[in-house]
Design a protein around this motif. Structure first.
Motif, short mmCIF file in Angstrom:
data_model
loop_
_atom_site.label_atom_id
_atom_site.label_comp_id
_atom_site.label_asym_id
_atom_site.label_seq_id
_atom_site.Cartn_x
_atom_site.Cartn_y
_atom_site.Cartn_z
N LEU A 9 0.85 -1.18 0.00
CA LEU A 9 0.00 0.00 0.00
C LEU A 9 0.89 1.24 0.00
O LEU A 9 1.80 1.35 0.83
N ILE A 10 0.63 2.15 -0.94
CA ILE A 10 1.36 3.42 -1.00
C ILE A 10 0.36 4.54 -0.75
O ILE A 10 -0.63 4.68 -1.48
N ASP A 13 -0.08 11.91 -1.51
CA ASP A 13 -0.99 12.78 -2.25
C ASP A 13 -0.44 13.21 -3.60
O ASP A 13 -1.14 13.87 -4.37
N ASP A 14 0.77 12.82 -3.94
CA ASP A 14 1.39 13.16 -5.23
C ASP A 14 1.08 12.05 -6.23
O ASP A 14 1.60 10.93 -6.11
N LYS A 15 0.25 12.35 -7.22
CA LYS A 15 -0.18 11.34 -8.19
C LYS A 15 0.98 10.78 -9.01
O LYS A 15 0.97 9.61 -9.39
N LEU A 16 1.99 11.60 -9.28
CA LEU A 16 3.15 11.12 -10.01
C LEU A 16 3.94 10.10 -9.19
O LEU A 16 4.39 9.07 -9.70
N VAL A 17 4.09 10.37 -7.90
CA VAL A 17 4.76 9.42 -7.01
C VAL A 17 4.00 8.10 -6.99
O VAL A 17 4.58 7.03 -7.13
N LEU A 34 -3.27 1.96 -3.91
CA LEU A 34 -2.91 3.38 -3.83
C LEU A 34 -3.92 4.14 -2.98
O LEU A 34 -5.12 3.84 -3.01
N ALA A 35 -3.41 5.11 -2.23
CA ALA A 35 -4.26 5.98 -1.42
C ALA A 35 -3.70 7.40 -1.49
O ALA A 35 -2.49 7.59 -1.38
N GLU A 36 -4.59 8.37 -1.65
CA GLU A 36 -4.16 9.77 -1.73
C GLU A 36 -4.23 10.50 -0.41
O GLU A 36 -3.90 11.67 -0.32
N ASN A 37 -4.65 9.79 0.65
CA ASN A 37 -4.68 10.38 1.99
C ASN A 37 -4.79 9.27 3.02
O ASN A 37 -4.98 8.09 2.67
#
Length: 136
Positions: A9-10, A13-17, A34-37
């Motif tokens: 799991l990553i 908040d950086d979509k490129l990362v 993937l999770a943005e927060n």
């Protein structure tokens, strides 16, 4: 160790990362979430068995330290690596706090996917043997 069945799991908040790490990890045979927060990361952990977490410190809605504390309380067996960019004094303090709060290690960004894969392999090598079925 074979990456078959290993879920990473990553949370960043950086979509490129997220896209870069997802691509690299999947090429090595890992399943990637993937999770943005922090809230999204915790939602994944509630639904699926995860082997390793990479957690950014600065994120919207629920930042990394708060998320780390909740992860370690609710899912203490999962190794969590905390990541942060920059080298400012306050970020060093936050990374030191993350170690005290249960992070397996802290990682300074930018970091290559290969370095993170080394951390995944280390976490898998040293994890306790699991018994029973995975969470679904």
């Amino acid at each position: 160790m074979s990456p078959d069945g290993v879920t990473v799991l990553i949370a960043d908040d950086d979509k490129l990362v997220l896209a870069t790490y997802k691509y690299s990890f999947e090429r090595h045979g890992y399943h990637v979430l993937l999770a943005e927060n922090g809230n999204a990361a915790l939602a994944h952990l509630e639904k699926m068995s995860v082997d390793v977490v990479f957690l950014d410190i600065l994120m919207p809605q629920k930042e990394g330290l708060e998320t780390l504390l909740e992860m370690k309380q609710r899912f203490p067996e999962i190794p969590v690596y905390v990541m942060s960019g920059g080298a400012g004094r306050s970020k060093q303090d936050i990374l030191a706090m993350a170690k005290k709060f249960g992070a397996r290690d802290v990682i300074r960004k930018p970091v290559t996917p290969q370095v993170l894969i080394t951390h995944i392999e280390d976490a898998l090598r040293t994890r306790p043997q699991r018994g029973g079925a995975k969470r679904a």
